[in-house]
Write a protein that holds these residues in place. Structure first.
Motif, PDB file in Angstrom:
ATOM      1  N   ALA A 106       0.544  -1.192   0.293  1.00 19.02           N
ATOM      2  CA  ALA A 106       0.105  -0.070  -0.299  1.00 19.02           C
ATOM      3  C   ALA A 106       1.396   1.364   0.080  1.00 19.02           C
ATOM      4  O   ALA A 106       0.632   1.988  -0.587  1.00 19.02           O
ATOM      5  CB  ALA A 106      -0.729  -0.423   1.238  1.00 19.02           C
ATOM      6  N   PRO A 107       1.795   1.545   1.206  1.00 19.66           N
ATOM      7  CA  PRO A 107       2.620   2.622   0.389  1.00 19.66           C
ATOM      8  C   PRO A 107       3.188   3.218  -0.665  1.00 19.66           C
ATOM      9  O   PRO A 107       4.145   3.421  -0.489  1.00 19.66           O
ATOM     10  CB  PRO A 107       3.589   2.506   2.036  1.00 19.66           C
ATOM     11  CG  PRO A 107       3.855   1.481   2.732  1.00 19.66           C
ATOM     12  CD  PRO A 107       2.074   0.288   1.926  1.00 19.66           C
ATOM     13  N   PRO A 111      -2.195   7.461  -2.121  1.00 20.63           N
ATOM     14  CA  PRO A 111      -2.749   7.304  -1.398  1.00 20.63           C
ATOM     15  C   PRO A 111      -4.174   6.614  -2.116  1.00 20.63           C
ATOM     16  O   PRO A 111      -4.948   5.781  -1.844  1.00 20.63           O
ATOM     17  CB  PRO A 111      -3.627   8.279  -0.784  1.00 20.63           C
ATOM     18  CG  PRO A 111      -1.922   8.470  -0.298  1.00 20.63           C
ATOM     19  CD  PRO A 111      -1.080   8.669  -1.987  1.00 20.63           C
ATOM     20  N   SER A 114      -3.756   2.749  -3.890  1.00 25.51           N
ATOM     21  CA  SER A 114      -3.851   1.887  -1.756  1.00 25.51           C
ATOM     22  C   SER A 114      -4.005   0.337  -2.771  1.00 25.51           C
ATOM     23  O   SER A 114      -4.158  -0.728  -2.642  1.00 25.51           O
ATOM     24  CB  SER A 114      -3.946   2.652  -0.996  1.00 25.51           C
ATOM     25  OG  SER A 114      -4.642   2.470  -0.873  1.00 25.51           O
TER      26      SER A 114
END
Length: 139
Positions: A106-107, A111, A114
């Motif tokens: 995800a990171p 965002p 993600s």
């Protein structure tokens, strides 16, 4: 059971970066290492427990559909106990790697992307189940 019970503490531990710098990636590497080691030990356990039974003599007829196949005797009691321990090790490795692998993906993206990154990780994992099963069957 061990995988299900271990995922929450493994994820919480990976969220807290340890003083040595170990984070979620470290848990993924250790978890996959445990899974690999337990699967290799399963293979050795079955191979080393007892040799397969001999083939029936040529003058005896085997039941229909089982010509030329040796029937394997069941695993010994010690091997069953070892298999239970290896199953626990496999569950621990999966608990360490599964959720943390998604958390690592995800990171790496913006965002708003993600959820797509996590979906891609899960798609590749699920594709591995299908392709791995077919490949193993071909062997």
């Amino acid at each position: 059971v061990i995988k299900g019970a271990g995922q929450l503490p493994a994820g919480a531990a990976a969220d807290r970066r340890l003083p040595c710098g170990a984070g979620a990636w470290s848990y993924v590497v250790v978890g996959l290492g445990l899974c690999s080691a337990s699967l290799a030990c399963f293979s050795l356990l079955v191979a080393l427990d007892e040799p397969p039974a001999p083939l029936p003599p040529a003058n005896e007829t085997a039941p229909s559909g089982e010509e030329g196949r040796a029937e394997r005797p069941p695993l010994s009691g010690a091997a069953v106990g070892a298999a239970a321990g290896l199953t626990s090790l496999l569950g621990l490795g999966t608990a360490l790697a599964y959720a943390n692998l998604q958390a690592c993906a995800a990171p790496l993206v913006p965002p708003h992307r993600s959820s797509s990154a996590i979906g891609a990780v899960r798609c590749v994992r699920d594709l591995g189940y299908a392709v791995g099963g077919v490949a193993l069957g071909a062997v």
